[in-house]
Design a protein around this motif. Structure first.
Motif, PDB file in Angstrom:
ATOM      1  N   ALA A 250       8.908  -7.045  10.202  1.00 38.14           N
ATOM      2  CA  ALA A 250       9.386  -6.024   9.265  1.00 38.14           C
ATOM      3  C   ALA A 250       8.245  -5.523   8.388  1.00 38.14           C
ATOM      4  O   ALA A 250       8.105  -4.313   8.154  1.00 38.14           O
ATOM      5  N   GLY A 251       7.414  -6.439   7.890  1.00 42.19           N
ATOM      6  CA  GLY A 251       6.270  -6.025   7.079  1.00 42.19           C
ATOM      7  C   GLY A 251       5.296  -5.160   7.857  1.00 42.19           C
ATOM      8  O   GLY A 251       4.774  -4.166   7.339  1.00 42.19           O
ATOM      9  N   LEU A 252       5.051  -5.522   9.104  1.00 45.14           N
ATOM     10  CA  LEU A 252       4.140  -4.727   9.931  1.00 45.14           C
ATOM     11  C   LEU A 252       4.714  -3.337  10.215  1.00 45.14           C
ATOM     12  O   LEU A 252       3.979  -2.338  10.206  1.00 45.14           O
ATOM     13  N   LEU A 253       6.017  -3.269  10.465  1.00 47.00           N
ATOM     14  CA  LEU A 253       6.636  -1.970  10.727  1.00 47.00           C
ATOM     15  C   LEU A 253       6.568  -1.063   9.501  1.00 47.00           C
ATOM     16  O   LEU A 253       6.254   0.130   9.613  1.00 47.00           O
ATOM     17  N   VAL A 254       6.874  -1.617   8.338  1.00 47.47           N
ATOM     18  CA  VAL A 254       6.835  -0.804   7.116  1.00 47.47           C
ATOM     19  C   VAL A 254       5.408  -0.378   6.808  1.00 47.47           C
ATOM     20  O   VAL A 254       5.163   0.761   6.389  1.00 47.47           O
ATOM     21  N   MET A 255       4.450  -1.266   7.023  1.00 48.86           N
ATOM     22  CA  MET A 255       3.043  -0.921   6.809  1.00 48.86           C
ATOM     23  C   MET A 255       2.632   0.233   7.716  1.00 48.86           C
ATOM     24  O   MET A 255       1.964   1.181   7.280  1.00 48.86           O
ATOM     25  N   SER A 256       3.031   0.169   8.984  1.00 46.08           N
ATOM     26  CA  SER A 256       2.719   1.261   9.907  1.00 46.08           C
ATOM     27  C   SER A 256       3.403   2.550   9.492  1.00 46.08           C
ATOM     28  O   SER A 256       2.807   3.639   9.580  1.00 46.08           O
ATOM     29  N   LEU A 257       4.639   2.447   9.017  1.00 46.41           N
ATOM     30  CA  LEU A 257       5.374   3.637   8.587  1.00 46.41           C
ATOM     31  C   LEU A 257       4.697   4.304   7.392  1.00 46.41           C
ATOM     32  O   LEU A 257       4.618   5.542   7.325  1.00 46.41           O
ATOM     33  N   ILE A 258       4.190   3.513   6.457  1.00 46.43           N
ATOM     34  CA  ILE A 258       3.483   4.077   5.308  1.00 46.43           C
ATOM     35  C   ILE A 258       2.258   4.852   5.772  1.00 46.43           C
ATOM     36  O   ILE A 258       1.993   5.975   5.316  1.00 46.43           O
ATOM     37  N   GLY A 259       1.492   4.274   6.705  1.00 57.68           N
ATOM     38  CA  GLY A 259       0.314   4.963   7.221  1.00 57.68           C
ATOM     39  C   GLY A 259       0.661   6.266   7.921  1.00 57.68           C
ATOM     40  O   GLY A 259      -0.025   7.283   7.730  1.00 57.68           O
ATOM     41  N   VAL A 260       1.734   6.263   8.700  1.00 52.62           N
ATOM     42  CA  VAL A 260       2.143   7.471   9.413  1.00 52.62           C
ATOM     43  C   VAL A 260       2.597   8.554   8.435  1.00 52.62           C
ATOM     44  O   VAL A 260       2.234   9.730   8.573  1.00 52.62           O
ATOM     45  N   VAL A 261       3.378   8.172   7.435  1.00 47.27           N
ATOM     46  CA  VAL A 261       3.870   9.154   6.456  1.00 47.27           C
ATOM     47  C   VAL A 261       2.709   9.774   5.685  1.00 47.27           C
ATOM     48  O   VAL A 261       2.660  11.004   5.485  1.00 47.27           O
ATOM     49  N   LEU A 262       1.760   8.957   5.257  1.00 48.53           N
ATOM     50  CA  LEU A 262       0.607   9.491   4.524  1.00 48.53           C
ATOM     51  C   LEU A 262      -0.236  10.391   5.410  1.00 48.53           C
ATOM     52  O   LEU A 262      -0.758  11.421   4.961  1.00 48.53           O
ATOM     53  N   PHE A 263      -0.394  10.024   6.677  1.00 50.95           N
ATOM     54  CA  PHE A 263      -1.130  10.876   7.614  1.00 50.95           C
ATOM     55  C   PHE A 263      -0.449  12.231   7.755  1.00 50.95           C
ATOM     56  O   PHE A 263      -1.104  13.280   7.747  1.00 50.95           O
ATOM     57  N   VAL A 264       0.872  12.221   7.881  1.00 53.00           N
ATOM     58  CA  VAL A 264       1.619  13.471   8.020  1.00 53.00           C
ATOM     59  C   VAL A 264       1.500  14.315   6.753  1.00 53.00           C
ATOM     60  O   VAL A 264       1.400  15.551   6.823  1.00 53.00           O
ATOM     61  N   LEU A 265       1.495  13.682   5.588  1.00 55.96           N
ATOM     62  CA  LEU A 265       1.356  14.435   4.345  1.00 55.96           C
ATOM     63  C   LEU A 265      -0.007  15.129   4.270  1.00 55.96           C
ATOM     64  O   LEU A 265      -0.108  16.277   3.816  1.00 55.96           O
TER      65      LEU A 265
END
Length: 289
Positions: A250-265
């Motif tokens: 779960a921690g790894l998934l959320v960490m990856s999601l944060i990186g993807v969202v910031l990249f998209v921004l």
């Protein structure tokens, strides 16, 4: 006097042989978005299906690789706990990224306008970049304590190099004839920088920003690995020590999601600030929008 048989064109009428190009319709935009998104979405679904198949067939023990259902159920049950630690990591990432951008752009401008500083500073930056940040992160904990400062410092150090290198490349890639033309027309160094050099360097800068923002997430988590009592790095370490693999995933998934969202921004910012650049064309492979 206008002779008979001769027609005068309206000032607003398009020139002969030239047709006006209208913008894409909402339907075309939706179709383009679907065309760009179905491949990564399909790959993600395939990975989830493979993950589910492996766990459903019990090819590995559940304590080694939990099922997607178990992981998602845990994330739903402990959402407030995960949200708190995710926000801490996101805050550290954003602050470290912002500092890296400001300092990186300033350092790049100084290096471009001063050959002496560039020859002096560039080897030092390269030397600092190749040092593993996980190796020097404990020093920052000793010097700065267990607060937020060491995590921000590590995030800045990891994100700084792509920003300064891309900005230096962009400032140096400006057409010399444009610089000479602006000088001939009486523009000073500051006007040349604002009107020509900086706008021309933005495509290069955004390429570095997209790399830097994902590295900043890694830097914040690395800082949390060394010494922290909150953040996703802390969550991952605690889950690893307790053999709580669902929480670890779960921690790894959320960490990856944060990186993807910031990249998209960052890509969104590039989309609105650089609509004229070739990288924003519809056929560009590396664009999300």
């Amino acid at each position: 006097m206008v002779s008979q048989g001769t027609t005068t064109a309206s000032p607003d009428a398009p020139a002969t042989g030239v047709s006006e190009r209208s913008g894409p319709t909402p339907g075309e935009r939706a179709r383009d978005a679907l065309e760009r998104s179905w491949r990564p979405v399909g790959l993600l679904l395939a990975c989830l299906a493979a993950w589910w198949a492996i766990t459903a067939a019990e090819l590995v023990e559940p304590y080694l690789v939990p099922s997607p259902g178990t992981t998602l159920s845990l994330m739903a049950d402990k959402w407030s706990y995960i949200w708190h630690h995710s926000w801490v990591t996101t805050y550290e990432t954003l602050l470290g990224f912002a500092i890296a951008v400001i300092v990186g752009i300033a350092a790049a401008v100084v290096m471009v306008y001063s050959t002496t500083i560039e020859k002096t500073l560039y080897p030092v930056l390269l030397f600092a970049q190749v040092i593993p940040k996980i190796a020097i992160a404990p020093l920052f904990v000793v010097w700065l304590g267990f607060g937020i400062a060491p995590k921000i410092v590590v995030a800045v150090l990891i994100a700084f190099f792509p920003v300064v290198i891309s900005m230096v490349t962009g400032l140096k890639a400006v057409d010399p004839e444009m610089v000479q033309l602006s000088s001939t027309m009486g523009a000073g160094p500051w006007q040349t920088f604002v009107k020509i050099r900086f706008p021309a360097s933005l495509p290069y800068l955004f390429s570095g920003l997209k790399v830097a923002v994902t590295l900043a997430v890694t830097g914040a988590v690395v800082g949390e690995f060394v010494g922290a009592n909150e953040g996703l790095g802390y969550v991952i370490l605690q889950a690893n020590g307790n053999l709580d693999t669902p929480m670890l995933f779960a921690g790894l998934l959320v960490m990856s999601l944060i990186g993807v969202v910031l990249f998209v921004l960052v890509e969104l910012a590039e989309h609105f600030l650089l609509p004229w650049h070739a990288s924003r064309r519809g056929d560009a492979v590396t664009t999300t929008f």
